[in-house]
Enzyme design. Structure first.
Site, PDB file in Angstrom:
ATOM      1  N   LYS A 107       0.809  -1.218   0.000  1.00 42.45           N
ATOM      2  CA  LYS A 107       0.000   0.000   0.000  1.00 42.45           C
ATOM      3  C   LYS A 107       0.845   1.273   0.000  1.00 42.45           C
ATOM      4  O   LYS A 107       0.331   2.363  -0.212  1.00 42.45           O
ATOM      5  CB  LYS A 107      -0.950  -0.004   1.195  1.00 42.45           C
TER       6      LYS A 107
HETATM    7  C1  LIG Z   1      -4.607  -4.304   1.937  1.00 46.98           C
HETATM    8  C2  LIG Z   1      -3.949  -5.598   1.852  1.00 46.98           C
HETATM    9  C3  LIG Z   1      -4.424  -6.608   1.017  1.00 46.98           C
HETATM   10  C4  LIG Z   1      -5.692  -6.445   0.220  1.00 46.98           C
HETATM   11  O1  LIG Z   1      -5.587  -5.494  -0.801  1.00 46.98           O
HETATM   12  P1  LIG Z   1      -6.900  -4.917  -1.494  1.00 46.98           P
HETATM   13  O2  LIG Z   1      -6.421  -3.957  -2.504  1.00 46.98           O
HETATM   14  O3  LIG Z   1      -7.703  -4.267  -0.414  1.00 46.98           O
HETATM   15  O4  LIG Z   1      -7.619  -6.076  -2.079  1.00 46.98           O
HETATM   16  C5  LIG Z   1      -3.716  -7.776   0.937  1.00 46.98           C
HETATM   17  N1  LIG Z   1      -2.600  -7.981   1.669  1.00 46.98           N
HETATM   18  C6  LIG Z   1      -2.124  -7.035   2.484  1.00 46.98           C
HETATM   19  C7  LIG Z   1      -0.905  -7.332   3.273  1.00 46.98           C
HETATM   20  C8  LIG Z   1      -2.759  -5.818   2.598  1.00 46.98           C
HETATM   21  O5  LIG Z   1      -2.280  -4.909   3.420  1.00 46.98           O
END
Ligand SMILES: *Cc1c(COP(=O)(O)O)cnc(C)c1O
Length: 434
Positions: A107
């Site tokens: 993210k």
């Molecule tokens: C946020 C997150 C996800 C999921 O991602 P999305 O875009 O919400 O589907 C998967 N793995 C980790 C470690 C995350 O932080």
């Protein structure tokens, strides 16, 4: 580029407004008004073109002339300023490691890109201070807080479900100094998310503060995630078709991959891999969209039963379930399978995966097996560094893992947070905070 609302009851608006508003006035998610189609020339030069230039070419039409070229290139360079390796861990099975950013989560890319766009777009003459309000089920919070470090005059407020995120995640959210307010909510992620939604719709709050969202619904977080898929395709230099398995919660990451495909990137198939919060795998299989109550799992960043980005995926496929099935398969896995997988990857492949990544690997293998596929690149997206889920990983592999240096320093910092139970407390806080 103009952005429309997927509730179809707001006028199209600029990229700037879409970034600042987060959600459209009719509460719909924003979606690009026009279809983008990358040139064959660009798509054929994938292996030659320099990375930042490639990312610029991928995103520029989504932004149009709203950010000057030099500034946008600067933003991209700051966004992908860490390595994004692709590691072959078995024959033709690759881990796309997106967790080498500042908070060790994928993210980081979306959060940094969005922070830098907002920094460019913010109105320096407004009397209302800009506040970024975000709900996190784990990784969003730290990434957003970090993304805004260094952007002046923007406050950040992060809601997270008490006791449901890992220690490292909590430290990353609660130790950023005074301009990042962490709020521990006594409830689950869905409650955090609904509190945030209520705040955005509350006239009395919006009169006083200029709220903006940083959840994965924000177009400036969603769109740059296309970079991963282009960069991975660039790095795996062979002509076999690529299959991506994406550990999915709110479905922002996989939706960006699907968008990358829709603008021209060659991707054979997507696997949506989830934990037992399996609304989408069930939908793909049975054709019935029926969210159940959210359950807590060890892959807590995916404890989501109503994935907000799924409506964008439906839009890309014109709400055609057959098209969705042709492009996406869905599988879900429980905690036990996840831990078994972490153990197996460590023993047999000498690879340490976090629980989310393990689910991505499981989904990929299941899809390849069910369809008897070979002569393709299977790529599972590694979304978090295993240290972020230290206890679970250590319990699975039965040995200790080391803190990277960047984490060790924050683990010693004191946690600072407010605790809330309901929306009215959040409202009161936001109204009187300045
Ligand atoms: C946020 C997150 C996800 C999921 O991602 P999305 O875009 O919400 O589907 C998967 N793995 C980790 C470690 C995350 O932080």
């Amino acid at each position: 580029m103009k952005y429309i609302s997927l509730n179809y009851d707001s006028a199209p608006t600029s990229f700037r407004n879409a970034v600042i508003n987060g959600l459209a006035p009719d509460k719909g998610l924003y979606f690009p008004e026009k279809e983008i189609c990358l040139s064959n020339k660009l798509l054929e030069s994938l292996y030659e073109i320099e990375e930042i230039e490639l990312c610029y070419e991928v995103i520029k039409d989504f932004i149009g002339d709203e950010i000057p070229k030099n500034r946008l290139i600067d933003i991209i360079a700051n966004t992908i300023s860490f390595e994004i390796p692709v590691k072959e861990i078995e024959n033709s099975i690759y881990s796309l490691e997106l967790f080498h950013g500042p908070t060790l989560a994928f993210k980081d890319v979306g959060a940094k890109f969005m922070a830098l766009c907002l920094d460019y777009f913010k109105d320096n003459n407004s009397s209302k201070k800009m506040t970024v309000l975000v709900a996190t089920s784990g990784d969003t919070g730290g990434a957003v807080a970090n993304g805004f470090l260094g952007t002046k005059d923007i406050d950040v407020c992060i809601l997270y479900p008490k006791g449901k995120i890992s220690e490292v995640q909590e430290k990353q959210i609660t130790t950023n100094g005074s301009f990042v307010q962490a709020i521990e909510v006594e409830g689950d992620f869905d409650l955090c998310q609904s509190m945030v939604k209520n705040a955005f719709n509350d006239y009395n709050i919006n009169k006083k503060v200029s709220l903006t969202s940083a959840n994965s619904i924000n177009v400036a977080r969603w769109l740059p995630q296309m970079f991963y898929y282009f960069l991975a395709s660039k790095r795996i230099e062979n002509n076999y078709p690529n299959i991506f398995s994406v550990p999915s919660g709110n479905f922002g990451n996989i939706c960006a991959g699907i968008l990358a495909k829709s603008i021209g990137l060659s991707i054979e198939h997507f696997v949506a891999s989830t934990n037992i919060n399996d609304t989408i795998p069930r939908y793909i299989k049975e054709g019935i969209y029926e969210p159940l109550k959210t359950k807590s799992t060890i892959s807590n960043a995916m404890d989501v039963s109503e994935p907000s980005n799924f409506i964008r995926i439906q839009k890309i496929f014109n709400n055609d379930l057959q098209k969705i099935r042709k492009n996406i398969s869905g599988y879900s896995f429980d905690d036990k399978s996840t831990m078994d997988c972490i153990r197996k990857l460590n023993q047999e492949n000498n690879y340490i995966a976090d629980p989310h990544t393990a689910i991505g690997y499981l989904g990929l293998k299941k899809y390849l097996k069910e369809n008897n596929l070979s002569n393709c690149n299977g790529i599972f997206v590694s979304t978090a560094h295993p240290i972020k889920f230290k206890d679970t990983v250590e319990n699975s592999i039965n040995s200790q893992i080391e803190y990277p240096d960047s984490i060790r320093s924050i683990m010693n910092k004191e946690k600072s947070t407010l605790t809330m139970k309901s929306y009215s407390e959040l409202k009161e806080y936001l109204i009187q905070k300045d």
